[in-house]
Design an enzyme around this catalytic site. Structure first.
Site, PDB file in Angstrom:
ATOM      1  N   GLU A 119       4.595 -12.869   4.102  1.00  0.00           N
ATOM      2  CA  GLU A 119       3.605 -13.891   4.396  1.00  0.00           C
ATOM      3  C   GLU A 119       2.843 -14.294   3.143  1.00  0.00           C
ATOM      4  OE1 GLU A 119       2.729 -13.156   9.078  1.00  0.00           O
ATOM      5  OE2 GLU A 119       1.671 -11.889   7.668  1.00  0.00           O
ATOM      6  N   CYS A 132      -2.834 -16.335  -1.699  1.00  0.00           N
ATOM      7  CA  CYS A 132      -2.648 -14.890  -1.611  1.00  0.00           C
ATOM      8  C   CYS A 132      -1.157 -14.632  -1.440  1.00  0.00           C
ATOM      9  CB  CYS A 132      -3.447 -14.377  -0.413  1.00  0.00           C
ATOM     10  SG  CYS A 132      -3.244 -12.614  -0.143  1.00  0.00           S
ATOM     11  N   CYS A 139       5.292  -1.911   2.616  1.00  0.00           N
ATOM     12  CA  CYS A 139       4.607  -1.169   1.550  1.00  0.00           C
ATOM     13  C   CYS A 139       4.981   0.295   1.700  1.00  0.00           C
ATOM     14  CB  CYS A 139       3.090  -1.348   1.697  1.00  0.00           C
ATOM     15  SG  CYS A 139       2.148  -0.666   0.319  1.00  0.00           S
ATOM     16  N   CYS A 143      -1.971   3.165   3.818  1.00  0.00           N
ATOM     17  CA  CYS A 143      -3.419   3.113   4.027  1.00  0.00           C
ATOM     18  C   CYS A 143      -3.660   2.941   5.525  1.00  0.00           C
ATOM     19  CB  CYS A 143      -4.023   1.978   3.218  1.00  0.00           C
ATOM     20  SG  CYS A 143      -3.660   2.167   1.465  1.00  0.00           S
ATOM     21  N   CYS A 146      -4.665  -0.495   7.194  1.00  0.00           N
ATOM     22  CA  CYS A 146      -3.943  -1.702   6.771  1.00  0.00           C
ATOM     23  C   CYS A 146      -2.724  -1.944   7.653  1.00  0.00           C
ATOM     24  CB  CYS A 146      -3.523  -1.549   5.311  1.00  0.00           C
ATOM     25  SG  CYS A 146      -2.459  -2.883   4.744  1.00  0.00           S
ATOM     26  N   CYS A 373      -7.211 -10.575   5.388  1.00  0.00           N
ATOM     27  CA  CYS A 373      -6.813  -9.407   4.602  1.00  0.00           C
ATOM     28  C   CYS A 373      -6.280  -8.301   5.475  1.00  0.00           C
ATOM     29  CB  CYS A 373      -8.022  -8.780   3.940  1.00  0.00           C
ATOM     30  SG  CYS A 373      -8.567  -9.595   2.518  1.00  0.00           S
TER      31      CYS A 373
HETATM   32  N1  SAH Z   1      -1.617  -3.216  -1.903  1.00  0.00           N
HETATM   33  C1  SAH Z   1      -2.640  -3.784  -2.644  1.00  0.00           C
HETATM   34  C2  SAH Z   1      -2.843  -5.255  -2.381  1.00  0.00           C
HETATM   35  C3  SAH Z   1      -2.772  -5.739  -0.945  1.00  0.00           C
HETATM   36  S1  SAH Z   1      -4.074  -5.367   0.165  1.00  0.00           S
HETATM   37  C4  SAH Z   1      -3.924  -3.037  -2.443  1.00  0.00           C
HETATM   38  O1  SAH Z   1      -3.984  -2.216  -1.552  1.00  0.00           O
HETATM   39  O2  SAH Z   1      -4.858  -3.258  -3.208  1.00  0.00           O
HETATM   40  C5  SAH Z   1      -5.409  -6.481  -0.209  1.00  0.00           C
HETATM   41  C6  SAH Z   1      -6.780  -5.918   0.206  1.00  0.00           C
HETATM   42  O3  SAH Z   1      -6.992  -5.964   1.622  1.00  0.00           O
HETATM   43  C7  SAH Z   1      -6.918  -4.466  -0.181  1.00  0.00           C
HETATM   44  O4  SAH Z   1      -8.179  -4.178  -0.721  1.00  0.00           O
HETATM   45  C8  SAH Z   1      -6.759  -3.780   1.137  1.00  0.00           C
HETATM   46  O5  SAH Z   1      -7.278  -2.490   1.090  1.00  0.00           O
HETATM   47  C9  SAH Z   1      -7.481  -4.717   2.057  1.00  0.00           C
HETATM   48  N2  SAH Z   1      -7.163  -4.516   3.469  1.00  0.00           N
HETATM   49  C10 SAH Z   1      -6.047  -3.987   3.992  1.00  0.00           C
HETATM   50  N3  SAH Z   1      -6.130  -3.953   5.345  1.00  0.00           N
HETATM   51  C11 SAH Z   1      -7.318  -4.494   5.670  1.00  0.00           C
HETATM   52  C12 SAH Z   1      -7.949  -4.770   6.920  1.00  0.00           C
HETATM   53  N4  SAH Z   1      -7.356  -4.502   8.069  1.00  0.00           N
HETATM   54  N5  SAH Z   1      -9.172  -5.340   6.890  1.00  0.00           N
HETATM   55  C13 SAH Z   1      -9.749  -5.657   5.709  1.00  0.00           C
HETATM   56  N6  SAH Z   1      -9.190  -5.447   4.509  1.00  0.00           N
HETATM   57  C14 SAH Z   1      -7.986  -4.856   4.485  1.00  0.00           C
HETATM   58 FE1  SF4 Z   2      -0.074  -0.992   0.887  1.00  0.00          FE
HETATM   59 FE2  SF4 Z   2      -1.880  -1.953   2.620  1.00  0.00          FE
HETATM   60 FE3  SF4 Z   2      -2.440   0.225   1.172  1.00  0.00          FE
HETATM   61 FE4  SF4 Z   2      -2.330  -2.165  -0.026  1.00  0.00          FE
HETATM   62  S1  SF4 Z   2      -3.800  -1.557   1.531  1.00  0.00           S
HETATM   63  S2  SF4 Z   2      -1.415  -0.231  -0.751  1.00  0.00           S
HETATM   64  S3  SF4 Z   2      -0.649  -3.138   1.165  1.00  0.00           S
HETATM   65  S4  SF4 Z   2      -0.804   0.047   2.728  1.00  0.00           S
END
Ligand code: SAH
Ligand code: SF4
Length: 396
Positions: A119, A132, A139, A143, A146, A373
């Site tokens: 996406e 973005c 991934c 996390c 996420c 995000c």
């Molecule tokens: N993998 C990279 C970049 C993608 S995530 C990283 O983790 O930095 C982009 C941002 O969105 C990151 O700061 C991530 O922690 C945040 N993010 C992920 N899931 C989210 C959610 N459900 N609500 C708000 N922010 C989120």
């Molecule tokens: Fe991967 Fe989501 Fe963690 Fe970013 S926030 S490193 S996309 S699992």
């Protein structure tokens, strides 16, 4: 690959692979660095003495004017255009769907080679337009808050697939200059790029680097290095290279102020903990106040949003030119967390702000189309994790 090659016998292995589109025998120009394209032109039969000039001409057609058809490259001879058409193609990932949110945010579902999907989100604001983009399908990291993290890695994107996301957004926004135009960086629709879509960009370093260098190239799309922000969860060994080989701005998914909580939220913390990460950030080459590091901090109700957390965060940031982006948690089906209340987010923001750091609260955009995000997740159903698995990995 010759197109008339006998097809491989079908085995069980092949049957379990995702549906593969046939790879083209032609070389895709998109995603080749200048050096790679020059070498490919010579290999295709372009005389070495002319290669540099031809490269410059093709580069401008492709990346400045956004042309896809060799036949329209009017400053190249007919024969050379025919040679290019025989050996090369100019192809982008395919846009499967485009959704436009009530707030103008656009989300593209994009299909890449192998039938996988990623996406791309375009966020228009009054003073900028941010795209973005994704760096991986899924991934490898997990996390716990996420949505992308619930989808295991399918594969890294190629440099062409990363540049292609920028180009297809410019197609959709009709942003390529008309012939005769000059490069006007002031009124851009895609004025900024954030590597904050699916995937961990520093686990696909070379492709992300090559793609961003193509996007920054002054003869093409020409986006300044300070208009690109790469977000990492904290892959410490690659952080210094990001400054040296890309030169873009850095954002770090920080999200917690103790190792105990960060281990749960951002499990890569078990490998490189908060102290190690902060050391790498302090050493980030070229770090100044105008090129501050963005600390992303997702606000999770009762998990990381107390006043004590805010005070601890201020202590941790000491000595680092930083800004803190507070991200109200974006919920997704089955998520094991809740968004912090507005009051709590504001109280947290005030403490950071009073300590001298900018602490904007990110306004969720495109929520009605699940474009916010961490909500991104392709429809690639393969290897999806269960809610139980996510919770187990988060230690919940
Ligand atoms: N993998 C990279 C970049 C993608 S995530 C990283 O983790 O930095 C982009 C941002 O969105 C990151 O700061 C991530 O922690 C945040 N993010 C992920 N899931 C989210 C959610 N459900 N609500 C708000 N922010 C989120
Ligand atoms: Fe991967 Fe989501 Fe963690 Fe970013 S926030 S490193 S996309 S699992």
């Amino acid at each position: 690959m010759p197109t008339d090659a006998p097809s491989a016998p079908i085995t069980q292995d092949v049957l379990t692979l995702p549906r593969k589109l046939p790879a083209s025998a032609r070389t895709n120009i998109i995603g080749l660095t200048r050096d790679q394209l020059r070498a490919a032109l010579i290999e295709a039969g372009c005389p070495e003495k002319q290669a540099k000039m031809r490269l410059g001409q093709i580069w401008q057609w492709v990346y400045f004017f956004g042309l896809r058809d060799f036949d329209q490259m009017t400053n190249l001879s007919k024969d050379f255009r025919a040679l290019l058409a025989e050996k090369f193609e100019i192809s982008l990932p395919e846009v499967v769907t485009r959704q436009v949110s009530e707030d103008g945010t656009r989300k593209y579902l994009v299909r890449i080679q192998g039938g996988h999907e990623v996406e791309v989100v375009y966020i228009p604001e009054t003073d900028r337009g941010t795209l973005c983009i994704s760096s991986q399908v899924g991934c490898t990291l997990t996390c716990s808050f996420c949505h992308t993290g619930t989808q295991k890695l399918v594969r890294n994107l190629t440099a062409g697939e990363i540049v292609g996301q920028v180009m297809l957004a410019r197609d959709d926004l009709n942003e390529w200059p008309q012939k005769g135009a000059h490069n006007d960086a002031t009124a851009r629709l895609v004025s900024n790029i954030v590597l904050m879509g699916m995937g961990e960009p520093l686990y696909n370093f070379e492709n992300v680097r090559d793609a961003m260098n193509i996007v920054m190239d002054g003869e093409g799309i020409a986006l300044g290095r300070r208009r690109i922000t790469l977000s990492t969860s904290g892959v410490v060994p690659e952080i210094a290279r990001t400054a040296q080989e890309i030169g873009c701005l850095l954002a770090v998914s920080f999200h917690a102020t103790t190792d105990e909580i960060r281990d749960q939220l951002v499990p890569i913390n078990k490998r490189w903990n908060i102290a190690t990460l902060l050391d790498a950030l302090r050493a980030y080459p070229g770090l100044t106040n105008s090129e501050r590091i963005t600390f992303e901090y997702v606000m999770l109700d009762g998990v990381n949003d107390s006043k004590e957390d805010a005070y601890r965060l201020v202590e941790l940031l000491r000595g680092i030119p930083a800004k803190v982006n507070l991200i109200p948690f974006n919920e997704w089906p089955g998520a094991p967390y809740k968004r912090s209340s507005g009051n709590r987010i504001h109280a947290f923001a005030d403490i950071i702000h009073d300590a001298g750091y900018a602490s904007p609260i990110r306004k969720p955009r495109g929520e009605d189309i699940m474009a916010a995000c961490g909500q991104l997740k392709s429809a690639t159903e393969r290897a999806r994790k269960s809610k139980r698995q996510i919770e187990a990995e988060a230690g919940l």
